[in-house]
Design an enzyme around this catalytic site. Structure first.
Site, PDB file in Angstrom:
ATOM      1  N   THR A  52      70.458  79.350  34.606  1.00 17.59           N
ATOM      2  CA  THR A  52      69.985  78.797  35.865  1.00 17.59           C
ATOM      3  C   THR A  52      69.305  77.458  35.651  1.00 17.59           C
ATOM      4  OG1 THR A  52      67.841  79.914  35.688  1.00 17.59           O
ATOM      5  CG2 THR A  52      69.598  81.079  36.856  1.00 17.59           C
TER       6      THR A  52
ATOM      7  N   HIS B  65      65.461  91.456  34.978  1.00 14.08           N
ATOM      8  CA  HIS B  65      66.010  90.104  35.089  1.00 14.08           C
ATOM      9  C   HIS B  65      66.435  89.470  33.764  1.00 14.08           C
ATOM     10  CE1 HIS B  65      66.916  86.324  36.848  1.00 14.08           C
ATOM     11  NE2 HIS B  65      66.142  86.441  37.896  1.00 14.08           N
TER      12      HIS B  65
ATOM     13  N   SER C 215      66.432  78.442  42.709  1.00 13.49           N
ATOM     14  CA  SER C 215      67.291  78.553  41.531  1.00 13.49           C
ATOM     15  C   SER C 215      68.744  78.284  41.897  1.00 13.49           C
ATOM     16  CB  SER C 215      67.159  79.944  40.901  1.00 13.49           C
ATOM     17  OG  SER C 215      67.566  80.941  41.812  1.00 13.49           O
TER      18      SER C 215
ATOM     19  N   TYR D 290      60.423  76.277  44.315  1.00 15.24           N
ATOM     20  CA  TYR D 290      61.355  76.669  43.263  1.00 15.24           C
ATOM     21  C   TYR D 290      62.572  77.309  43.906  1.00 15.24           C
ATOM     22  CZ  TYR D 290      62.850  78.832  38.824  1.00 15.24           C
ATOM     23  OH  TYR D 290      63.538  79.204  37.690  1.00 15.24           O
TER      24      TYR D 290
END
Length: 747
Positions: free
Chosen positions: A544, A470, A533, A531
């Protein structure tokens, strides 16, 4: 997605013993270094800047301008108003026979200066135009006169044939929001999940922060925003990803799935050959900048910086932080099969190997009966170890097996040829999807090189998948590549009737190179913060932002759905209020007015200044029990969902953010299907991804019942998708007669 886990683990990841971080560099030095890193990146992109820096002009425009000046000079006209004569005086005198040459050089210098000034003016004008975000806040289907005028000017100044990186020099920088607005939005976001007493205490801390520390921290952030390309992205990459000492597996990787309902060929080597060829075609287009820049609503360009590190990239472990190594080119892939590593060349003297030639090479590996060497089979498990441990072992490994390590880390990407079949089965769809997702995200722990930017996984029955690290980029980038890969290998390259790649083998190709490792023995039912994004690629080098989707409006809607006394019209009204609130938060986050990245940067700045803020400490100690993310379908033109509804990507998923939380990813597959990927940890007694999947499916049916034939909700989902461009809200959407696929995964 996986970034949520890293963000949650941010505080303990700064040091291994949870001690307070001591930053050695003063804050001004760190701001200076941030800017220096930005300028180094700009210099590294010099060739791209050379090709696209004259955008929206091109080299032919310089030639046209020079010719026009020469023609005017021949006609005894001076468009420079005497400047060319001044330039001629400054040039060396080479004698009378070179007088005409001095005139040509003066005209060329004047044309270059004028051309550069015009291009700079165009860049500034386009950057000012792209700083307007009023269009984002307008209701769907309506466009004000101001926005129409703005759109016309953007099209004029954007040119006709932009390349992938053409807009980079014209994108505005991400603004630093007002700290008062950020704190207000934060308090609004936590109100639904805090008791009155806790909320009052949090409000007091917030007011104390605004009174004592906020103004100084904000001043330094503004200073950084003027000097560096982006005031938060480099710190986000370093502190959230590269300084994390946790294992990359599950914590910092995510997966992408193959077509869910079809497999173009059951021949493993053939599917690998076509997929690798398609990926390398994408890289070729990327190197030539033939990939069109992503335009939001067909007019607003997004930042393309993250595309640079898709291929030839490895995350190298280090102490106290990792670093990303990116090569300009690589002409081989690293392949893992049954505990053995191979180096497979991807090019011959005539260029890129054909899919059939690549299939031949992969089949040679599959047919190779040689066993794995001692310790080789589980070597890749080191890339899933804590980063400090892997960094230490890698130093020894580099000394003893440098050539093999370089072959893996210097590869274009990593390929894993798995020995087992995976994918959806009719007999047990839930268990098979669970097993499929688990294999993509974690595998066996020792059959993926988690440091590589991505690993292509090919199962024995021809199913595909990706495991993506990531830190180098966010999901829409790899998703764009994966869409191209699936469409190209299936629809353009295709397969012969017997399932093999089209074309003929090349028996002259050398055997794949077996890598040899000289290995020493080594030791073997409540609301919660949510959460979601969204991207900030409207701005230069933006990544992001978090949409705090557990709003009071969403909570009120959920409570109403559980309240038997509430009527359908009342629930529908509350649903629309929740959608409107979510859209407002989404648009604010996309336009640089989010909460979490600003608070994150303020926290980093407070650590540099050694300022203690109980408010910021509380903010960064929050637990995200639910992390959601939508994988956008960006290249709709590549798929024909009407005639071939099964040939659509099923998206991918990521691990849970919290030990007792869920990771939920979803994708809209065509117009009538939503696929969910749900994960939780097996060690948790409080979570069950299968049960959550059943609840989500039931909730979708309940919501659909609020709408007559589901058409209003279908239209609402479509509008949300068009308004946000990449992120649709996480409230459940469903239409009657459609299907919902849930992919729960336990770890």
């Amino acid at each position: 997605m996986a970034e949520a886990h890293q963000a949650v683990g941010f505080l303990p990841s700064l040091t291994s013993d949870r001690a307070e971080v001591e930053f050695s560099a003063p804050v001004l030095q760190e701001i200076y270094l941030s800017g220096l890193r930005s300028w180094k990146r700009h210099l590294a992109r010099f060739w791209n800047d050379f090709l696209t820096g004259m955008f929206p002009a091109n080299p032919l425009s310089w030639l046209f301008l020079f010719s026009a000046i020469q023609l005017a000079w021949f006609l005894q006209l001076d468009p420079s108003l005497g400047l060319m004569e001044k330039i001629k005086e400054l040039l060396p005198d080479w004698g009378g026979q070179h007088h005409r040459l001095r005139g040509v050089l003066a005209a060329a210098l004047f044309a270059s200066c004028l051309w550069g000034a015009l291009i700079f003016t165009l860049h500034v004008a386009l950057r000012l135009l792209l700083s307007y975000h009023g269009w984002l806040l307008e209701p769907h289907g309506a466009m004000s006169s101001l926005t129409k005028t703005w759109l016309a000017l953007v099209r004029i100044f954007s040119g006709r044939h932009p390349m992938l990186f053409s807009y980079q020099r014209s994108l505005p920088r991400q603004p630093v929001p007002s700290v008062q607005d950020t704190v207000r939005k934060y308090l609004e976001s936590v109100r639904p999940v805090l008791s009155d007493e806790d909320f009052e205490n949090t409000t007091i801390l917030a007011q104390e922060f605004l009174r004592l520390q906020a103004s100084l921290l904000q001043w330094y952030l503004r200073l950084k925003s003027w000097w560096a390309s982006n005031y938060v992205s480099d710190w986000w990459e370093e502190f959230v990803y590269l300084r994390s000492r946790n294992s990359l597996m599950v914590n910092s990787n995510y997966y992408m799935m193959d077509f869910l309902y079809v497999t173009p060929t059951p021949v493993q080597a053939a599917r690998a050959g076509n997929a690798v060829h398609a990926l390398l075609l994408y890289r070729l287009r990327l190197n030539r900048q033939e990939i069109l820049p992503t335009l939001l609503m067909g007019m607003r360009p997004l930042c393309s910086a993250q595309y640079e590190k898709i291929f030839n990239t490895t995350r190298i472990p280090g102490v106290p932080k990792d670093h990303i190594r990116h090569l300009r080119d690589s002409r081989h892939v690293a392949v893992f099969h049954r505990g053995r590593f191979f180096r497979v060349g991807t090019h011959s003297q005539s260029g890129l190997l054909s899919p059939r030639a690549l299939e031949q090479q992969f089949q040679r590996i599959l047919d190779d009966p040689s066993p794995a060497c001692p310790h080789e089979e589980h070597l890749a498990a080191l890339t899933a170890a804590p980063r400090d441990m892997w960094a230490q072992v890698r130093r020894s490994l580099k000394t003893q097996a440098e050539e093999a390590l370089e072959a893996v880390e210097g590869a274009a990407f990593f390929v894993s040829l798995d020995s087992e079949p995976k994918g959806l089965t009719r007999e047990d769809p839930a268990a098979s999807l669970d097993d499929y997702a688990h294999a993509l995200l974690a595998g066996r722990g020792h059959d993926r090189w988690f440091d590589k930017s991505f690993t292509l996984i090919v199962f024995s029955n021809g199913k595909l998948g990706l495991s993506v690290e990531h830190s180098w980029a966010d999901c829409p980038i790899s998703g764009h590549m994966w869409e191209f890969t699936l469409a190209t290998e299936c629809f353009q390259l295709g397969y012969s009737a017997d399932g093999h790649c089209k074309g003929h083998p090349d028996p002259s190709l050398p055997q794949p190179q077996r890598l040899h490792w000289d290995l020493p023995d080594k030791d073997r039912g409540q609301f919660c913060l949510t959460y979601e994004s969204t991207m900030t690629r409207l701005f230069l080098e933006g990544r992001t932002e978090t949409v705090r989707s557990c709003t009071r409006e969403a909570c009120n809607f959920v409570r109403a759905m559980d309240d038997k006394e509430k009527t359908d019209p009342q629930c529908l009204t509350l649903f629309r209020l929740a959608v409107d609130k979510h859209q407002a938060l989404l648009k604010a986050a996309m336009s640089g007015q989010g909460v979490d990245r600003h608070l994150f940067a303020l926290y980093i700045m407070s650590q540099f200044l050694h300022l203690q803020s109980p408010f910021l400490d509380q903010v960064h100690s929050e637990q995200w029990q639910l992390a959601t993310s939508q994988i956008p379908v960006q290249q709709v033109h590549l798929f024909d969902v009407h005639n071939y509804p099964d040939y659509v990507s099923s998206g991918g998923g990521f691990g849970p953010v919290n030990d007792h939380g869920y990771g939920v990813s979803y994708i809209f597959m065509g117009n009538d299907t939503i696929t969910f990927h749900i994960s939780n940890k097996k060690s948790s007694t409080k979570t069950d991804s299968h049960r959550l999947g059943q609840h989500i499916e039931a909730a979708l049916l309940d919501v659909a019942s609020l709408f007559q034939e589901g058409q209003h909700l279908k239209r609402g989902c479509r509008e949300l998708g068009e308004d946000s461009g990449h992120r649709v809200n996480s409230l459940p959407c469903h239409t009657r007669g459609s299907r919902t696929s849930t992919t729960p995964t336990n770890f």
